[in-house]
Design a protein around this motif. Structure first.
Motif, short mmCIF file in Angstrom:
data_model
loop_
_atom_site.label_atom_id
_atom_site.label_comp_id
_atom_site.label_asym_id
_atom_site.label_seq_id
_atom_site.Cartn_x
_atom_site.Cartn_y
_atom_site.Cartn_z
N SER A 29 -12.96 -6.11 -11.63
CA SER A 29 -14.40 -6.53 -11.52
C SER A 29 -15.17 -5.49 -10.45
CB SER A 29 -14.81 -7.97 -11.00
OG SER A 29 -14.48 -8.10 -9.99
N GLU A 30 -14.34 -4.98 -9.57
CA GLU A 30 -14.73 -4.20 -8.53
C GLU A 30 -14.51 -2.65 -8.46
OE1 GLU A 30 -17.05 -5.35 -6.34
OE2 GLU A 30 -16.75 -7.57 -6.87
N GLY A 31 -13.69 -2.50 -9.64
CA GLY A 31 -13.28 -1.00 -9.71
C GLY A 31 -12.16 -0.32 -8.47
N VAL A 32 -11.54 -1.49 -8.02
CA VAL A 32 -10.51 -1.24 -7.13
C VAL A 32 -9.19 -1.18 -7.29
CG1 VAL A 32 -9.64 -1.86 -4.63
CG2 VAL A 32 -12.23 -1.97 -5.34
N VAL A 33 -8.47 -0.18 -7.06
CA VAL A 33 -6.86 -0.12 -7.24
C VAL A 33 -6.32 0.17 -6.06
CG1 VAL A 33 -6.77 2.30 -8.08
CG2 VAL A 33 -5.04 0.58 -8.81
N ILE A 34 -5.08 -0.38 -5.55
CA ILE A 34 -4.16 -0.31 -4.46
C ILE A 34 -2.94 0.06 -5.10
CG2 ILE A 34 -3.39 -1.35 -2.39
CD1 ILE A 34 -5.61 -3.62 -2.77
N LEU A 35 -2.72 1.33 -4.50
CA LEU A 35 -1.21 1.91 -5.31
C LEU A 35 -0.21 2.13 -4.02
CD1 LEU A 35 -3.06 4.82 -7.44
CD2 LEU A 35 -2.15 2.73 -8.03
N GLY A 36 -0.41 1.83 -2.93
CA GLY A 36 0.88 1.76 -2.09
C GLY A 36 1.13 3.37 -1.95
N ASP A 37 2.43 3.69 -1.80
CA ASP A 37 2.72 5.07 -1.58
C ASP A 37 3.02 5.89 -2.79
OD1 ASP A 37 2.69 4.91 1.00
OD2 ASP A 37 4.93 4.81 1.53
N LEU A 38 2.54 5.10 -4.01
CA LEU A 38 2.45 6.15 -5.37
C LEU A 38 1.43 7.25 -5.06
CD1 LEU A 38 2.58 3.20 -7.82
CD2 LEU A 38 4.22 4.96 -7.51
N PHE A 39 0.49 6.91 -4.16
CA PHE A 39 -0.77 7.76 -4.03
C PHE A 39 -0.84 7.74 -2.43
CE2 PHE A 39 -5.41 8.27 -3.71
CZ PHE A 39 -5.50 9.44 -4.20
N GLU A 40 -1.06 9.15 -2.01
CA GLU A 40 -1.52 9.36 -0.80
C GLU A 40 -2.56 10.34 -0.91
OE1 GLU A 40 0.09 7.64 1.11
OE2 GLU A 40 2.31 7.30 0.54
#
Length: 324
Positions: free
Chosen positions: A196-207
């Motif tokens: 609903s907020e357009g937020v994604v948390i990817l950890g170390d898949l993405f820096e």
């Protein structure tokens, strides 16, 4: 079957990556600094590391009407206590949940302080991987990265809830989605999102603005990284068109940053495949491709991981890899 020279090369690569990383910060504390908090969306808070301190991750706290979710804890119990205290300040008396993006020490080795204070949720593959590899990573980080003090009292506590592929947490007026997506950076990678907020948390898949960290550590029986699956995860995340992309380390990003990281993976994959077909060996690939990749992204961090990334792609893509 690996030759002695090839095993020595792998060992040298590992030691080079760890030595360069350790040289960036020798403070020995590696504590999450909870004074640096950004509210990226109403009720979505990020404790940013901004690449300022090695082995300190971004930590996210998502607050709803009835409960709050903490994502990642920091390197050990001391950081975990700081994160728990911040979560209590932000959430008040609301129920707390904790999850971690993957099992690596700087992301989840503070979980024990949340036991009894929060409902701990892991995807099964992450919990299994922590049990299999956690002790070896604790030893590796303690001995090679100088964080023995931070890790000396670490305990691996079981989660209260284990899910298989996907789960949702209703924080009260705000749903959070948990998705088990590995193997990629690790076997148990987890993507956490607030659709609903357009937020994604990817950890170390993405820096953000950084070359990817692709762990290839045969010395501790960890060669599970999968860059092909990694790229597929990016493709899936891109389809949801997030506006806030929270990396494992570095500044908060956006969809364009994620797309840049995806394009980088595509380029390396294509180059390694072509060079394999032409009969080029791994050492020559690393020698020739490393300066090309640096020139493409002169402002990106973690260039010391490029050789390891090429090695991982070589292992996965080259038909002769099984004999290397």
């Amino acid at each position: 079957m690996k030759t002695l020279n090839q095993l020595a090369a792998v060992s040298a690569l590992l030691m080079c990556m760890l030595t360069v990383a350790a040289a960036q910060d020798v403070s020995g504390e590696k504590l999450v600094d909870t004074s640096q908090v950004s509210e990226v969306r109403p009720g979505v808070y990020v404790v940013e590391d901004r690449h300022q301190v090695l082995l300190v991750p971004n930590v996210t706290i998502i607050v709803g009407r009835d409960a709050a979710l903490v994502v990642d804890t920091g390197l050990g119990p001391d950081s975990g206590r700081r994160v728990l205290s911040l979560a209590r300040r932000l959430a008040g008396t609301k129920r707390l949940y904790l999850t971690t993006t993957h099992f690596h020490p700087e992301h989840g080795f503070g979980a024990q302080v949340f036991k009894g204070q929060a409902t701990i949720i892991y995807n099964r593959s992450q919990w299994d991987e922590l049990n299999k590899k956690g002790s070896a990573y604790r030893k590796l980080f303690s001995e090679q990265l100088g964080v023995a003090h931070a890790l000396k009292d670490v305990e691996f506590v079981p989660p209260d809830i284990i899910y298989e592929r996907e789960a949702q947490i209703d924080l009260g007026g705000r749903l959070v989605r948990l998705e088990s997506v590995g193997p990629a950076h690790t076997l148990g990678d987890q993507v956490v999102s607030v659709p609903s907020e357009g937020v994604v948390i990817l950890g170390d898949l993405f820096e953000t603005n950084s070359f990817p960290i692709m762990p290839w550590f045969p010395q501790i029986q960890d060669t599970d990284v999968d860059p092909i699956r990694w790229r597929a995860i990016f493709r899936s995340v891109e389809q949801s068109a997030p506006t806030v992309v929270i990396p494992g380390h570095g500044r908060i990003g956006a969809l364009a940053d994620l797309q840049a990281a995806a394009e980088h993976l595509d380029f390396v994959s294509k180059e390694v495949s072509a060079r394999c077909a032409a009969g080029q060996d791994l050492a020559a690939m690393q020698s020739e491709l490393t300066p090309i990749l640096k020139a493409q992204h002169p402002g990106w961090d973690l260039s010391n991981w490029i050789a390891g990334e090429i090695q991982v792609f070589h292992r996965r893509l080259c038909s002769t890899a099984s004999t290397q």
